[in-house]
Design a protein around this motif. Sequence first.
Motif, PDB file in Angstrom:
ATOM      1  N   LEU A 150       0.822  -1.208   0.000  1.00 44.54           N
ATOM      2  CA  LEU A 150       0.000   0.000   0.000  1.00 44.54           C
ATOM      3  C   LEU A 150       0.859   1.262   0.000  1.00 44.54           C
ATOM      4  CD1 LEU A 150      -2.976  -0.615   2.472  1.00 44.54           C
ATOM      5  CD2 LEU A 150      -3.103  -0.224   0.014  1.00 44.54           C
ATOM      6  N   VAL A 151       1.891   1.244   0.841  1.00 38.43           N
ATOM      7  CA  VAL A 151       2.739   2.425   0.992  1.00 38.43           C
ATOM      8  C   VAL A 151       3.603   2.660  -0.251  1.00 38.43           C
ATOM      9  CG1 VAL A 151       4.703   3.366   2.282  1.00 38.43           C
ATOM     10  CG2 VAL A 151       2.761   2.373   3.504  1.00 38.43           C
ATOM     11  N   GLU A 152       4.138   1.589  -0.803  1.00 42.54           N
ATOM     12  CA  GLU A 152       5.068   1.736  -1.919  1.00 42.54           C
ATOM     13  C   GLU A 152       4.377   1.852  -3.279  1.00 42.54           C
ATOM     14  OE1 GLU A 152       9.015  -0.623  -0.246  1.00 42.54           O
ATOM     15  OE2 GLU A 152       7.609  -1.684  -1.573  1.00 42.54           O
ATOM     16  N   GLU A 153       3.252   1.147  -3.458  1.00 41.17           N
ATOM     17  CA  GLU A 153       2.647   1.063  -4.788  1.00 41.17           C
ATOM     18  C   GLU A 153       1.156   1.338  -4.821  1.00 41.17           C
ATOM     19  OE1 GLU A 153       4.382   0.754  -7.395  1.00 41.17           O
ATOM     20  OE2 GLU A 153       6.303   0.100  -6.595  1.00 41.17           O
ATOM     21  N   GLY A 154       0.549   1.652  -3.679  1.00 39.68           N
ATOM     22  CA  GLY A 154      -0.898   1.808  -3.623  1.00 39.68           C
ATOM     23  C   GLY A 154      -1.346   3.169  -3.133  1.00 39.68           C
ATOM     24  N   SER A 155      -2.410   3.167  -2.360  1.00 39.99           N
ATOM     25  CA  SER A 155      -3.029   4.420  -1.931  1.00 39.99           C
ATOM     26  C   SER A 155      -2.159   5.233  -0.988  1.00 39.99           C
ATOM     27  CB  SER A 155      -4.380   4.127  -1.276  1.00 39.99           C
ATOM     28  OG  SER A 155      -4.240   3.156  -0.263  1.00 39.99           O
ATOM     29  N   GLY A 156      -1.244   4.578  -0.265  1.00 39.37           N
ATOM     30  CA  GLY A 156      -0.320   5.344   0.572  1.00 39.37           C
ATOM     31  C   GLY A 156       0.519   6.287  -0.271  1.00 39.37           C
ATOM     32  N   ARG A 157       1.020   5.763  -1.374  1.00 37.42           N
ATOM     33  CA  ARG A 157       1.829   6.580  -2.288  1.00 37.42           C
ATOM     34  C   ARG A 157       0.987   7.652  -2.968  1.00 37.42           C
ATOM     35  NH1 ARG A 157       2.536   6.743  -7.694  1.00 37.42           N
ATOM     36  NH2 ARG A 157       4.571   7.462  -8.494  1.00 37.42           N
ATOM     37  N   THR A 158      -0.181   7.276  -3.476  1.00 37.08           N
ATOM     38  CA  THR A 158      -1.001   8.252  -4.189  1.00 37.08           C
ATOM     39  C   THR A 158      -1.474   9.371  -3.265  1.00 37.08           C
ATOM     40  OG1 THR A 158      -3.002   6.912  -3.884  1.00 37.08           O
ATOM     41  CG2 THR A 158      -1.769   6.575  -5.903  1.00 37.08           C
ATOM     42  N   ASP A 159      -1.822   9.031  -2.031  1.00 36.95           N
ATOM     43  CA  ASP A 159      -2.244  10.061  -1.084  1.00 36.95           C
ATOM     44  C   ASP A 159      -1.106  11.034  -0.797  1.00 36.95           C
ATOM     45  OD1 ASP A 159      -4.742   8.977  -0.990  1.00 36.95           O
ATOM     46  OD2 ASP A 159      -4.651   8.330   1.102  1.00 36.95           O
ATOM     47  N   ALA A 160       0.123  10.518  -0.745  1.00 35.76           N
ATOM     48  CA  ALA A 160       1.275  11.390  -0.514  1.00 35.76           C
ATOM     49  C   ALA A 160       1.446  12.385  -1.662  1.00 35.76           C
ATOM     50  CB  ALA A 160       2.541  10.553  -0.347  1.00 35.76           C
ATOM     51  N   ILE A 161       1.255  11.906  -2.888  1.00 38.87           N
ATOM     52  CA  ILE A 161       1.367  12.798  -4.051  1.00 38.87           C
ATOM     53  C   ILE A 161       0.244  13.829  -4.050  1.00 38.87           C
ATOM     54  CG2 ILE A 161       1.242  12.881  -6.572  1.00 38.87           C
ATOM     55  CD1 ILE A 161       2.635  10.163  -6.621  1.00 38.87           C
ATOM     56  N   LEU A 162      -0.965  13.398  -3.716  1.00 36.56           N
ATOM     57  CA  LEU A 162      -2.098  14.326  -3.650  1.00 36.56           C
ATOM     58  C   LEU A 162      -1.878  15.380  -2.577  1.00 36.56           C
ATOM     59  CD1 LEU A 162      -4.916  11.658  -4.006  1.00 36.56           C
ATOM     60  CD2 LEU A 162      -4.434  13.482  -5.660  1.00 36.56           C
ATOM     61  N   LEU A 163      -1.333  14.966  -1.441  1.00 33.90           N
ATOM     62  CA  LEU A 163      -1.045  15.913  -0.364  1.00 33.90           C
ATOM     63  C   LEU A 163      -0.046  16.963  -0.839  1.00 33.90           C
ATOM     64  CD1 LEU A 163      -0.377  14.921   3.348  1.00 33.90           C
ATOM     65  CD2 LEU A 163       0.859  16.775   2.241  1.00 33.90           C
ATOM     66  N   ARG A 164       1.001  16.519  -1.512  1.00 33.18           N
ATOM     67  CA  ARG A 164       1.992  17.470  -2.022  1.00 33.18           C
ATOM     68  C   ARG A 164       1.364  18.432  -3.032  1.00 33.18           C
ATOM     69  NH1 ARG A 164       7.273  16.277  -0.822  1.00 33.18           N
ATOM     70  NH2 ARG A 164       7.728  14.186  -0.012  1.00 33.18           N
ATOM     71  N   ALA A 165       0.522  17.906  -3.912  1.00 33.01           N
ATOM     72  CA  ALA A 165      -0.108  18.749  -4.929  1.00 33.01           C
ATOM     73  C   ALA A 165      -1.025  19.787  -4.311  1.00 33.01           C
ATOM     74  CB  ALA A 165      -0.885  17.869  -5.910  1.00 33.01           C
ATOM     75  N   ALA A 166      -1.606  19.460  -3.146  1.00 34.34           N
ATOM     76  CA  ALA A 166      -2.528  20.377  -2.480  1.00 34.34           C
ATOM     77  C   ALA A 166      -1.832  21.636  -1.982  1.00 34.34           C
ATOM     78  CB  ALA A 166      -3.217  19.679  -1.312  1.00 34.34           C
ATOM     79  N   PHE A 167      -0.523  21.591  -1.810  1.00 34.45           N
ATOM     80  CA  PHE A 167       0.220  22.789  -1.413  1.00 34.45           C
ATOM     81  C   PHE A 167       0.139  23.857  -2.495  1.00 34.45           C
ATOM     82  CE2 PHE A 167       1.757  20.527   2.141  1.00 34.45           C
ATOM     83  CZ  PHE A 167       2.511  21.374   2.947  1.00 34.45           C
ATOM     84  N   ASP A 168       0.011  23.434  -3.756  1.00 38.79           N
ATOM     85  CA  ASP A 168       0.013  24.376  -4.874  1.00 38.79           C
ATOM     86  C   ASP A 168      -1.385  24.671  -5.408  1.00 38.79           C
ATOM     87  OD1 ASP A 168       2.834  24.522  -4.876  1.00 38.79           O
ATOM     88  OD2 ASP A 168       2.943  22.651  -6.003  1.00 38.79           O
ATOM     89  N   ASP A 169      -2.189  23.621  -5.606  1.00 39.22           N
ATOM     90  CA  ASP A 169      -3.514  23.818  -6.196  1.00 39.22           C
ATOM     91  C   ASP A 169      -4.478  22.788  -5.615  1.00 39.22           C
ATOM     92  OD1 ASP A 169      -5.784  24.178  -7.767  1.00 39.22           O
ATOM     93  OD2 ASP A 169      -4.605  24.653  -9.563  1.00 39.22           O
ATOM     94  N   PRO A 170      -5.103  23.096  -4.484  1.00 40.85           N
ATOM     95  CA  PRO A 170      -5.968  22.112  -3.829  1.00 40.85           C
ATOM     96  C   PRO A 170      -7.176  21.711  -4.665  1.00 40.85           C
ATOM     97  CG  PRO A 170      -6.173  24.267  -2.784  1.00 40.85           C
ATOM     98  CD  PRO A 170      -4.998  24.345  -3.705  1.00 40.85           C
ATOM     99  N   ALA A 171      -7.710  22.617  -5.450  1.00 43.75           N
ATOM    100  CA  ALA A 171      -8.895  22.293  -6.245  1.00 43.75           C
ATOM    101  C   ALA A 171      -8.583  21.209  -7.283  1.00 43.75           C
ATOM    102  CB  ALA A 171      -9.436  23.540  -6.928  1.00 43.75           C
ATOM    103  N   VAL A 172      -7.476  21.365  -7.982  1.00 41.84           N
ATOM    104  CA  VAL A 172      -7.082  20.375  -8.987  1.00 41.84           C
ATOM    105  C   VAL A 172      -6.712  19.061  -8.312  1.00 41.84           C
ATOM    106  CG1 VAL A 172      -5.368  19.815 -10.746  1.00 41.84           C
ATOM    107  CG2 VAL A 172      -6.347  22.100 -10.657  1.00 41.84           C
ATOM    108  N   ALA A 173      -5.980  19.136  -7.211  1.00 44.25           N
ATOM    109  CA  ALA A 173      -5.604  17.924  -6.482  1.00 44.25           C
ATOM    110  C   ALA A 173      -6.839  17.180  -5.996  1.00 44.25           C
ATOM    111  CB  ALA A 173      -4.699  18.277  -5.306  1.00 44.25           C
ATOM    112  N   ASP A 174      -7.837  17.908  -5.520  1.00 44.92           N
ATOM    113  CA  ASP A 174      -9.054  17.284  -5.016  1.00 44.92           C
ATOM    114  C   ASP A 174      -9.824  16.589  -6.128  1.00 44.92           C
ATOM    115  OD1 ASP A 174     -10.769  17.123  -2.482  1.00 44.92           O
ATOM    116  OD2 ASP A 174     -12.221  17.800  -3.969  1.00 44.92           O
ATOM    117  N   ALA A 175      -9.882  17.217  -7.290  1.00 45.94           N
ATOM    118  CA  ALA A 175     -10.565  16.599  -8.427  1.00 45.94           C
ATOM    119  C   ALA A 175      -9.873  15.294  -8.827  1.00 45.94           C
ATOM    120  CB  ALA A 175     -10.591  17.564  -9.609  1.00 45.94           C
ATOM    121  N   HIS A 176      -8.553  15.291  -8.798  1.00 47.14           N
ATOM    122  CA  HIS A 176      -7.803  14.073  -9.110  1.00 47.14           C
ATOM    123  C   HIS A 176      -8.040  12.999  -8.048  1.00 47.14           C
ATOM    124  CE1 HIS A 176      -5.703  16.335 -12.214  1.00 47.14           C
ATOM    125  NE2 HIS A 176      -5.067  15.235 -12.569  1.00 47.14           N
ATOM    126  N   ALA A 177      -8.087  13.400  -6.789  1.00 50.77           N
ATOM    127  CA  ALA A 177      -8.308  12.433  -5.706  1.00 50.77           C
ATOM    128  C   ALA A 177      -9.641  11.716  -5.883  1.00 50.77           C
ATOM    129  CB  ALA A 177      -8.264  13.139  -4.350  1.00 50.77           C
TER     130      ALA A 177
END
Length: 226
Positions: free
Chosen positions: A67-94
């Motif tokens: 989960l952490v390396e290849e699943g939702s743990g990783r994807t959530d980390a990327i979404l969290l990082r993206a939210a620093f710049d554009d939360p609306a776009v990150a949320d739509a992707h989530a």
Amino acid sequence: MTMGMALMTTATVTRIRMNTDPILVLAQWLSPGFPIGAFAYSHGLETAVADGQVRDAGSLACWLTDLVEEGSGRTDAILLRAAFDDPAVADAHARAFAASAERLAELDLQGRAFCDTLRSSEGVPLEGLTYPVAVGQAASIMGLPVDVTVSMFMQAFVANLVSVAQRLMPLGQTEAQGVLNQLRRVIAAAASATEGAGLDDLHSSAWMSDIAAMRHEILSTRIFRT
């Protein structure tokens, strides 16, 4: 930028950031006591235990590592990082990337609870964001370091699922701590691996977890919402 952020004054941001220790703030937000209801969600783990795919400390550690390396743990980390710049776009992707109805509900309901609590307790104008995006945007508002936020978010994600496993199968406290100890380096490496990653890097190879989350929707006997 959300409407709430647009209306947020410089004075408000300064007040929120004053006397802010990043570790203490994140420890509060990501603790089991923060009222987002994380204890009610198994992330499909309940199905995996029912099927016998996760049955002991070793198989649990393997499941969580994937989960952490290849699943939702990783994807959530990327979404969290993206939210620093554009939360609306990150949320739509989530929302678009959620693999099942229950997975989307988990993201949405925990995010809503996080936003409501932070808005009420600290006056941070968050609303309508999925959980990792809400945490990322809140950390951005508070001026918290993104790398520390990601690492602690992933640690809290794993710790909650270990707690879930303790309620689903014979897993004692010492064994549970052993699993968490084993995952430390995995979490640190996975968090570091997402540095510089963007929304175009979203992918998941943890198919069994996604299938377990889908099958949980029709599990005849269950104690968790997902």
